[in-house]
Design a protein around this motif. Structure first.
Motif, PDB file in Angstrom:
ATOM      1  N   GLU A 120      37.736  40.905  51.158  1.00  0.00           N
ATOM      2  CA  GLU A 120      36.313  41.277  51.174  1.00  0.00           C
ATOM      3  C   GLU A 120      35.521  40.463  50.156  1.00  0.00           C
ATOM      4  O   GLU A 120      34.456  39.924  50.459  1.00  0.00           O
ATOM      5  CB  GLU A 120      36.230  42.771  50.858  1.00  0.00           C
ATOM      6  CG  GLU A 120      34.844  43.344  50.763  1.00  0.00           C
ATOM      7  CD  GLU A 120      34.882  44.767  50.206  1.00  0.00           C
ATOM      8  OE1 GLU A 120      33.982  45.106  49.441  1.00  0.00           O
ATOM      9  OE2 GLU A 120      35.849  45.504  50.529  1.00  0.00           O
ATOM     10  N   LEU A 121      36.052  40.350  48.937  1.00  0.00           N
ATOM     11  CA  LEU A 121      35.325  39.657  47.870  1.00  0.00           C
ATOM     12  C   LEU A 121      35.282  38.142  48.085  1.00  0.00           C
ATOM     13  O   LEU A 121      34.266  37.496  47.830  1.00  0.00           O
ATOM     14  CB  LEU A 121      35.945  39.989  46.513  1.00  0.00           C
ATOM     15  CG  LEU A 121      35.760  41.442  46.069  1.00  0.00           C
ATOM     16  CD1 LEU A 121      36.695  41.780  44.919  1.00  0.00           C
ATOM     17  CD2 LEU A 121      34.315  41.710  45.691  1.00  0.00           C
ATOM     18  N   LEU A 122      36.372  37.579  48.594  1.00  0.00           N
ATOM     19  CA  LEU A 122      36.395  36.131  48.823  1.00  0.00           C
ATOM     20  C   LEU A 122      35.466  35.730  49.967  1.00  0.00           C
ATOM     21  O   LEU A 122      35.069  34.573  50.069  1.00  0.00           O
ATOM     22  CB  LEU A 122      37.827  35.661  49.110  1.00  0.00           C
ATOM     23  CG  LEU A 122      38.748  35.583  47.890  1.00  0.00           C
ATOM     24  CD1 LEU A 122      40.191  35.346  48.328  1.00  0.00           C
ATOM     25  CD2 LEU A 122      38.309  34.493  46.921  1.00  0.00           C
ATOM     26  N   ALA A 123      35.104  36.692  50.824  1.00  0.00           N
ATOM     27  CA  ALA A 123      34.191  36.395  51.932  1.00  0.00           C
ATOM     28  C   ALA A 123      32.734  36.341  51.472  1.00  0.00           C
ATOM     29  O   ALA A 123      31.868  35.863  52.207  1.00  0.00           O
ATOM     30  CB  ALA A 123      34.365  37.434  53.035  1.00  0.00           C
ATOM     31  N   LEU A 124      32.462  36.836  50.260  1.00  0.00           N
ATOM     32  CA  LEU A 124      31.078  36.821  49.767  1.00  0.00           C
ATOM     33  C   LEU A 124      30.659  35.390  49.432  1.00  0.00           C
ATOM     34  O   LEU A 124      31.424  34.639  48.825  1.00  0.00           O
ATOM     35  CB  LEU A 124      30.954  37.706  48.514  1.00  0.00           C
ATOM     36  CG  LEU A 124      31.257  39.187  48.714  1.00  0.00           C
ATOM     37  CD1 LEU A 124      31.258  39.912  47.366  1.00  0.00           C
ATOM     38  CD2 LEU A 124      30.250  39.814  49.660  1.00  0.00           C
ATOM     39  N   PRO A 125      29.450  35.007  49.807  1.00  0.00           N
ATOM     40  CA  PRO A 125      29.037  33.615  49.594  1.00  0.00           C
ATOM     41  C   PRO A 125      28.963  33.223  48.122  1.00  0.00           C
ATOM     42  O   PRO A 125      29.119  32.047  47.787  1.00  0.00           O
ATOM     43  CB  PRO A 125      27.652  33.550  50.260  1.00  0.00           C
ATOM     44  CG  PRO A 125      27.207  34.952  50.424  1.00  0.00           C
ATOM     45  CD  PRO A 125      28.425  35.798  50.503  1.00  0.00           C
ATOM     46  N   GLU A 126      28.735  34.190  47.227  1.00  0.00           N
ATOM     47  CA  GLU A 126      28.605  33.855  45.807  1.00  0.00           C
ATOM     48  C   GLU A 126      29.949  33.761  45.081  1.00  0.00           C
ATOM     49  O   GLU A 126      29.998  33.399  43.914  1.00  0.00           O
ATOM     50  CB  GLU A 126      27.688  34.861  45.098  1.00  0.00           C
ATOM     51  CG  GLU A 126      28.263  36.254  44.939  1.00  0.00           C
ATOM     52  CD  GLU A 126      27.906  37.181  46.105  1.00  0.00           C
ATOM     53  OE1 GLU A 126      27.693  36.681  47.215  1.00  0.00           O
ATOM     54  OE2 GLU A 126      27.873  38.410  45.882  1.00  0.00           O
ATOM     55  N   VAL A 127      31.045  34.092  45.768  1.00  0.00           N
ATOM     56  CA  VAL A 127      32.360  34.089  45.117  1.00  0.00           C
ATOM     57  C   VAL A 127      33.139  32.843  45.542  1.00  0.00           C
ATOM     58  O   VAL A 127      33.415  32.651  46.719  1.00  0.00           O
ATOM     59  CB  VAL A 127      33.158  35.358  45.475  1.00  0.00           C
ATOM     60  CG1 VAL A 127      34.571  35.274  44.901  1.00  0.00           C
ATOM     61  CG2 VAL A 127      32.442  36.598  44.954  1.00  0.00           C
ATOM     62  N   ASP A 128      33.476  31.990  44.548  1.00  0.00           N
ATOM     63  CA  ASP A 128      34.259  30.785  44.835  1.00  0.00           C
ATOM     64  C   ASP A 128      35.747  30.998  44.582  1.00  0.00           C
ATOM     65  O   ASP A 128      36.580  30.396  45.236  1.00  0.00           O
ATOM     66  CB  ASP A 128      33.756  29.608  43.990  1.00  0.00           C
ATOM     67  CG  ASP A 128      32.380  29.136  44.446  1.00  0.00           C
ATOM     68  OD1 ASP A 128      32.134  29.138  45.668  1.00  0.00           O
ATOM     69  OD2 ASP A 128      31.560  28.775  43.585  1.00  0.00           O
ATOM     70  N   TYR A 129      36.095  31.807  43.601  1.00  0.00           N
ATOM     71  CA  TYR A 129      37.500  32.106  43.328  1.00  0.00           C
ATOM     72  C   TYR A 129      37.579  33.389  42.514  1.00  0.00           C
ATOM     73  O   TYR A 129      36.582  33.836  41.929  1.00  0.00           O
ATOM     74  CB  TYR A 129      38.204  30.948  42.604  1.00  0.00           C
ATOM     75  CG  TYR A 129      37.623  30.603  41.258  1.00  0.00           C
ATOM     76  CD1 TYR A 129      38.169  31.133  40.090  1.00  0.00           C
ATOM     77  CD2 TYR A 129      36.529  29.745  41.150  1.00  0.00           C
ATOM     78  CE1 TYR A 129      37.630  30.807  38.853  1.00  0.00           C
ATOM     79  CE2 TYR A 129      35.994  29.417  39.913  1.00  0.00           C
ATOM     80  CZ  TYR A 129      36.553  29.952  38.769  1.00  0.00           C
ATOM     81  OH  TYR A 129      36.022  29.637  37.546  1.00  0.00           O
ATOM     82  N   ILE A 130      38.769  33.987  42.507  1.00  0.00           N
ATOM     83  CA  ILE A 130      38.970  35.257  41.800  1.00  0.00           C
ATOM     84  C   ILE A 130      40.169  35.136  40.877  1.00  0.00           C
ATOM     85  O   ILE A 130      41.242  34.697  41.304  1.00  0.00           O
ATOM     86  CB  ILE A 130      39.197  36.408  42.803  1.00  0.00           C
ATOM     87  CG1 ILE A 130      37.963  36.578  43.701  1.00  0.00           C
ATOM     88  CG2 ILE A 130      39.523  37.716  42.070  1.00  0.00           C
ATOM     89  CD1 ILE A 130      38.155  37.599  44.812  1.00  0.00           C
ATOM     90  N   HIS A 131      39.971  35.518  39.640  1.00  0.00           N
ATOM     91  CA  HIS A 131      41.106  35.653  38.732  1.00  0.00           C
ATOM     92  C   HIS A 131      41.619  37.080  38.832  1.00  0.00           C
ATOM     93  O   HIS A 131      40.864  38.031  38.605  1.00  0.00           O
ATOM     94  CB  HIS A 131      40.706  35.348  37.284  1.00  0.00           C
ATOM     95  CG  HIS A 131      40.604  33.883  37.000  1.00  0.00           C
ATOM     96  ND1 HIS A 131      40.248  33.385  35.776  1.00  0.00           N
ATOM     97  CD2 HIS A 131      40.831  32.801  37.790  1.00  0.00           C
ATOM     98  CE1 HIS A 131      40.255  32.055  35.818  1.00  0.00           C
ATOM     99  NE2 HIS A 131      40.594  31.686  37.025  1.00  0.00           N
ATOM    100  N   VAL A 132      42.886  37.219  39.172  1.00  0.00           N
ATOM    101  CA  VAL A 132      43.530  38.531  39.260  1.00  0.00           C
ATOM    102  C   VAL A 132      44.207  38.797  37.926  1.00  0.00           C
ATOM    103  O   VAL A 132      44.996  37.974  37.450  1.00  0.00           O
ATOM    104  CB  VAL A 132      44.571  38.557  40.399  1.00  0.00           C
ATOM    105  CG1 VAL A 132      45.233  39.926  40.489  1.00  0.00           C
ATOM    106  CG2 VAL A 132      43.925  38.170  41.720  1.00  0.00           C
ATOM    107  N   ARG A 133      43.850  39.922  37.310  1.00  0.00           N
ATOM    108  CA  ARG A 133      44.435  40.290  36.028  1.00  0.00           C
ATOM    109  C   ARG A 133      45.044  41.682  36.117  1.00  0.00           C
ATOM    110  O   ARG A 133      44.628  42.496  36.942  1.00  0.00           O
ATOM    111  CB  ARG A 133      43.371  40.274  34.918  1.00  0.00           C
ATOM    112  CG  ARG A 133      42.916  38.885  34.561  1.00  0.00           C
ATOM    113  CD  ARG A 133      41.825  38.877  33.502  1.00  0.00           C
ATOM    114  NE  ARG A 133      41.564  37.517  33.063  1.00  0.00           N
ATOM    115  CZ  ARG A 133      42.163  36.939  32.010  1.00  0.00           C
ATOM    116  NH1 ARG A 133      42.985  37.616  31.259  1.00  0.00           N
ATOM    117  NH2 ARG A 133      41.895  35.676  31.699  1.00  0.00           N
ATOM    118  N   SER A 134      45.999  41.942  35.255  1.00  0.00           N
ATOM    119  CA  SER A 134      46.547  43.290  35.140  1.00  0.00           C
ATOM    120  C   SER A 134      45.471  44.196  34.548  1.00  0.00           C
ATOM    121  O   SER A 134      44.855  43.852  33.546  1.00  0.00           O
ATOM    122  CB  SER A 134      47.771  43.271  34.224  1.00  0.00           C
ATOM    123  OG  SER A 134      48.027  44.575  33.748  1.00  0.00           O
ATOM    124  N   ALA A 135      45.256  45.355  35.182  1.00  0.00           N
ATOM    125  CA  ALA A 135      44.249  46.279  34.660  1.00  0.00           C
ATOM    126  C   ALA A 135      44.766  47.017  33.425  1.00  0.00           C
ATOM    127  O   ALA A 135      43.986  47.563  32.657  1.00  0.00           O
ATOM    128  CB  ALA A 135      43.841  47.278  35.736  1.00  0.00           C
TER     129      ALA A 135
END
Ligand SMILES: [Zn+2]
Length: 147
Positions: A120-135
């Motif tokens: 869902e988030l990667l489909a947003l036009p303003e998102v180029d990449y996501i850093h996944v971190r441990s919460a």
């Protein structure tokens, strides 16, 4: 994380770009390897821990933190999904960036929702990449890219 970066640390036992000492240990709990995105088996496999900056390759302002890789050489993750189900069970923090290290969104999710949330988030036009971190620990796990 690029295999070349991990291989350099395995050889030098120094954090890339920082020169801080890396360390070797056999973990008591499973720890996620940032190269193959598989668990480093507690009591059976050794890890190398070191300071790593996931922005290092882009030249953007740094955000260093501790990471682990297998002590042995391992192959980079090539799974087809956006998120490897084997990468832990804890909560995750998804930091969504636009090119130039602009943080445009952040979301805390349960591990089980990772695939849907990343899609869902990667489909947003303003998102180029996501850093996944441990919460829980806050440490960097991997980068998710569109496609
Ligand atoms: Zn590995």
């Amino acid at each position: 994380m690029a295999t070349a970066v991990a291989d350099e640390v395995r050889t030098t036992l120094r954090a890339p770009g920082y020169g801080h000492p890396a360390w070797r240990e056999i973990p008591e709990e499973a720890a996620p390897c940032r190269v193959c995105l598989d668990a480093i088996q507690p009591g059976r496999e050794a890890l190398i821990g070191f300071t790593y900056d996931p922005f290092q390759l882009t030249g953007d302002p740094s955000l260093p933190g501790p990471v682990f890789v297998h002590e042995r050489h391992c192959e980079p993750y090539t799974g087809s999904g956006t998120y490897p189900a084997r990468l832990g069970r804890s909560g995750l923090l998804l930091n969504c960036y636009r090119e130039g290290r602009q943080l445009v969104r952040a979301r805390r999710i349960d591990h089980a929702d990772a695939e849907d949330a990343l899609g869902e988030l990667l489909a947003l036009p303003e998102v180029d990449y996501i850093h996944v971190r441990s919460a829980t620990a806050g440490c960097y796990l991997c980068t998710a890219l569109p496609g």
